[in-house]
Write a protein that holds these residues in place. Sequence first.
Motif, PDB file in Angstrom:
ATOM      1  N   ARG A  56      41.401  43.467  48.691  1.00 56.51           N
ATOM      2  CA  ARG A  56      41.054  42.871  47.230  1.00 56.51           C
ATOM      3  C   ARG A  56      40.289  43.945  46.508  1.00 56.51           C
ATOM      4  NH1 ARG A  56      39.366  36.775  48.515  1.00 56.51           N
ATOM      5  NH2 ARG A  56      39.386  36.772  46.298  1.00 56.51           N
ATOM      6  N   ALA A  57      39.209  44.665  47.078  1.00 54.78           N
ATOM      7  CA  ALA A  57      38.519  45.627  46.518  1.00 54.78           C
ATOM      8  C   ALA A  57      39.303  46.677  45.736  1.00 54.78           C
ATOM      9  CB  ALA A  57      37.533  46.230  47.447  1.00 54.78           C
ATOM     10  N   ALA A  58      40.299  47.085  46.188  1.00 49.65           N
ATOM     11  CA  ALA A  58      41.172  48.044  45.491  1.00 49.65           C
ATOM     12  C   ALA A  58      41.846  47.284  44.528  1.00 49.65           C
ATOM     13  CB  ALA A  58      41.938  48.907  46.835  1.00 49.65           C
ATOM     14  N   ARG A  59      42.465  46.233  44.672  1.00 51.23           N
ATOM     15  CA  ARG A  59      43.211  45.302  43.850  1.00 51.23           C
ATOM     16  C   ARG A  59      42.374  44.888  42.255  1.00 51.23           C
ATOM     17  NH1 ARG A  59      46.139  40.176  45.719  1.00 51.23           N
ATOM     18  NH2 ARG A  59      43.928  39.362  45.849  1.00 51.23           N
ATOM     19  N   ARG A  60      41.004  44.561  42.870  1.00 51.84           N
ATOM     20  CA  ARG A  60      40.230  44.096  41.642  1.00 51.84           C
ATOM     21  C   ARG A  60      39.847  45.478  40.946  1.00 51.84           C
ATOM     22  NH1 ARG A  60      36.049  40.619  45.139  1.00 51.84           N
ATOM     23  NH2 ARG A  60      37.273  38.690  45.229  1.00 51.84           N
ATOM     24  N   LEU A  80      40.554  48.944  35.922  1.00 50.19           N
ATOM     25  CA  LEU A  80      40.732  50.247  35.286  1.00 50.19           C
ATOM     26  C   LEU A  80      41.873  50.152  34.251  1.00 50.19           C
ATOM     27  CD1 LEU A  80      40.473  53.186  35.365  1.00 50.19           C
ATOM     28  CD2 LEU A  80      41.912  53.318  37.342  1.00 50.19           C
ATOM     29  N   LEU A  81      42.891  48.939  34.900  1.00 50.82           N
ATOM     30  CA  LEU A  81      44.076  49.221  33.968  1.00 50.82           C
ATOM     31  C   LEU A  81      43.577  48.486  32.526  1.00 50.82           C
ATOM     32  CD1 LEU A  81      46.875  48.202  36.480  1.00 50.82           C
ATOM     33  CD2 LEU A  81      46.461  50.439  35.212  1.00 50.82           C
ATOM     34  N   VAL A  82      42.762  47.322  32.660  1.00 48.45           N
ATOM     35  CA  VAL A  82      42.421  46.532  31.523  1.00 48.45           C
ATOM     36  C   VAL A  82      41.657  47.657  30.705  1.00 48.45           C
ATOM     37  CG1 VAL A  82      40.997  44.800  30.689  1.00 48.45           C
ATOM     38  CG2 VAL A  82      42.613  44.509  32.458  1.00 48.45           C
ATOM     39  N   ALA A  83      40.668  48.159  31.402  1.00 48.48           N
ATOM     40  CA  ALA A  83      39.806  49.134  30.392  1.00 48.48           C
ATOM     41  C   ALA A  83      40.519  50.304  29.996  1.00 48.48           C
ATOM     42  CB  ALA A  83      38.742  49.862  31.636  1.00 48.48           C
ATOM     43  N   SER A  84      41.947  50.482  30.345  1.00 46.05           N
ATOM     44  CA  SER A  84      42.948  51.351  29.750  1.00 46.05           C
ATOM     45  C   SER A  84      43.702  50.809  28.811  1.00 46.05           C
ATOM     46  CB  SER A  84      43.435  52.190  31.085  1.00 46.05           C
ATOM     47  OG  SER A  84      42.567  52.846  31.595  1.00 46.05           O
ATOM     48  N   LEU A 115      45.207  40.478  37.834  1.00 48.46           N
ATOM     49  CA  LEU A 115      43.834  39.256  37.585  1.00 48.46           C
ATOM     50  C   LEU A 115      44.046  37.983  37.855  1.00 48.46           C
ATOM     51  CD1 LEU A 115      40.871  40.338  37.295  1.00 48.46           C
ATOM     52  CD2 LEU A 115      42.347  42.031  36.724  1.00 48.46           C
ATOM     53  N   ARG A 116      45.293  37.829  37.251  1.00 49.16           N
ATOM     54  CA  ARG A 116      45.681  36.331  37.340  1.00 49.16           C
ATOM     55  C   ARG A 116      45.990  35.895  38.847  1.00 49.16           C
ATOM     56  NH1 ARG A 116      48.306  37.449  32.236  1.00 49.16           N
ATOM     57  NH2 ARG A 116      47.176  36.542  30.910  1.00 49.16           N
ATOM     58  N   ASP A 117      46.490  36.843  39.400  1.00 50.06           N
ATOM     59  CA  ASP A 117      46.813  36.831  40.918  1.00 50.06           C
ATOM     60  C   ASP A 117      45.221  36.588  41.666  1.00 50.06           C
ATOM     61  OD1 ASP A 117      49.653  36.875  40.612  1.00 50.06           O
ATOM     62  OD2 ASP A 117      49.513  39.154  41.292  1.00 50.06           O
ATOM     63  N   GLU A 118      44.467  37.373  41.333  1.00 51.15           N
ATOM     64  CA  GLU A 118      43.098  37.221  41.814  1.00 51.15           C
ATOM     65  C   GLU A 118      42.664  36.005  41.680  1.00 51.15           C
ATOM     66  OE1 GLU A 118      40.275  38.586  44.497  1.00 51.15           O
ATOM     67  OE2 GLU A 118      42.053  39.651  43.848  1.00 51.15           O
ATOM     68  N   VAL A 119      42.704  35.459  40.610  1.00 51.12           N
ATOM     69  CA  VAL A 119      42.343  34.084  40.041  1.00 51.12           C
ATOM     70  C   VAL A 119      43.016  32.910  40.984  1.00 51.12           C
ATOM     71  CG1 VAL A 119      41.889  32.349  38.314  1.00 51.12           C
ATOM     72  CG2 VAL A 119      41.500  34.695  37.651  1.00 51.12           C
ATOM     73  N   ARG A 120      44.055  33.238  41.179  1.00 49.31           N
ATOM     74  CA  ARG A 120      44.809  32.085  41.999  1.00 49.31           C
ATOM     75  C   ARG A 120      44.810  32.054  43.227  1.00 49.31           C
ATOM     76  NH1 ARG A 120      49.215  33.368  38.158  1.00 49.31           N
ATOM     77  NH2 ARG A 120      50.106  34.789  39.395  1.00 49.31           N
TER      78      ARG A 120
END
Length: 443
Positions: free
Chosen positions: A41-45, A50-54, A64-69
Motif C-alpha cells: 500500500r505504501a508504494a501504491r499510495r 506522484l501521478l496526480v502531482a504530474s 486513489l479511489r481503490d485505496e479509498v474503497r
Amino acid sequence: MGTPWDAGSVVARARATVSAGRTEEAARVLSNAVQADPQDRAARRELAVLLVASERWAEGLPLLRDEVRTGADDLAWAPDVFNAALEHSDFPLVEGCASLFAQLRWGASSDLAERAAIPLSVPKLQHDIDQMHYLQRMGVLGTEYSRVIDAYQAVRDRLVAKGPDAREPLDADANRSIADTYNRLLHVRNTPRVARALSRRWDPVAVEEQYLANAPGVVCVDDFLTEEALGELYRFCLESTVWFGNRYAHGRLGALMQNGFICPLLMQIAEELRDALPRLIGNRYPLRQMWGFKCGPEVPADVTTHADFAAVNVNFWVTPDGANADEHSGGLVVHDVDAPLSWDFDAYNGRQDLIRPFLQRRRARSMTIPYRQNRAVIFNSDLFHASDAVSFLPGYENLRINVTMLYGDREEEAHHLQPSGRETAGVRPAWRSAAFARTRTRR
C-alpha cells in the motif's frame, strides 16, 4: 503510522529518483513494485500521489479511489502526505495532494452525499448562476448549460421566498434539476507559473525590517504581484468553480486549497514569498493554509473580527479598483492586540461575544488599510483583524476577492478545534505566534 518520509526502501528510492529530476523513472519503479506486490500500500499510495502531482489524473485517480474503497483507514493517510509536503515546502506535492482532495470530493465522480454536506443558500446559488453566465460568455461552458442555469434560478427563487438567509440541504429528489452540478468542479482554470510572480516594485528587505523592528508587526505592500501574475490569478478566481464554502455571514464565499483553490501560480507566489522574506518566513515558517474569499456588493464593518492560527499572514486583493465604490474602505482593519494565550481556536477565530469585550477592555487601537487591487498586508497572525466595510459595485466581476496565505504555527499542533472557552489561567497556550514574541523582545 509514521510520516511518509520514513517509508520503505522502494518509496525512498522513488523519492530520491524524483529529487534527481527523473519522475518517469520513479513512476516505473513504483509501478513495478505495485505489480509485484499489489498489497504494497505504501508504494501504491506513493505512485498515486506522484501521478496526480504530474497531472496524470487518468492513472492516479483510479489508484486513489481503490485505496479509498479498500483501505480500512480510507484517506487517513493522505493528510499525512499533504502535511509532510507542507512541512518540507514541497510545493508540487502540495499542489498534487490538494488537487487530489478536491477531485475526490468535488470532481465528476464525487459522491452526492459528500457534496450535500454543504447546504443550499441564496448567495451561493446566485454566485453560481452568475459564474455560469460568465463562463458561457468566455466560451468555457456551452449552450447546454442554459438549462442548468434556468434550473438554478428556479431553486434560488424558491429559496428566496423563504427569506434571504434561508438554507436547506441539497436533496437529490427535491433538487433533482441541480444535484448533478451543485458543488461540483465544473471547471478549474489552467493557471501555470509565470516568469516571475512577485513584483520588483517593492523591497523585501525593507518589508522585513519594518515588520521585525516595529510592533505589533503590520506591513502594507503595494504593487505586490507582477501584472502578468495578477491578471492570471484574477481570471483563475473568476473562472474556477471552487467556491464551495458558504457558511459565512453576509453572503461571503470561501475556497480552501484542499477544495480546489490551488494552481501552479498560487504555489509559485507562496514559494517566492518564502524566498523573498527569509527572516520573516523563510524555512522557519512553512505554508500551512491558503484560501480565497469572495464577497460583495455590501458587507458591514466589524462582522469578521478574529485571529488566525499561523505565525504570519499574507493577505492580498485582486479585484480591480474600479469595482470599489468607496476608495477609503473595503480593506482590512488590524487591531494592536493579540489573542490571549488561553483562548482556543473557536474563541479567537470567531467568538465575537468574547473578542469585542476583550478589545474594549484592552483599549485596542486599530489600523485601517483601505482596499487597493494588488495590495498585500503582511501581519502577525496573533493580532485580531477584520475586513473593513465593503461597498462594491454590483456584478459578478466586481465581487471583492482576497487571497490569504498562512505561514507557520502558533504552537506545535496542526489544528486546535476544541470547544471554545473563556480566558482562564492554567490553560495550555493555543497557536502562540513566535514571530510576535520575537518582535516584542526587540522593543
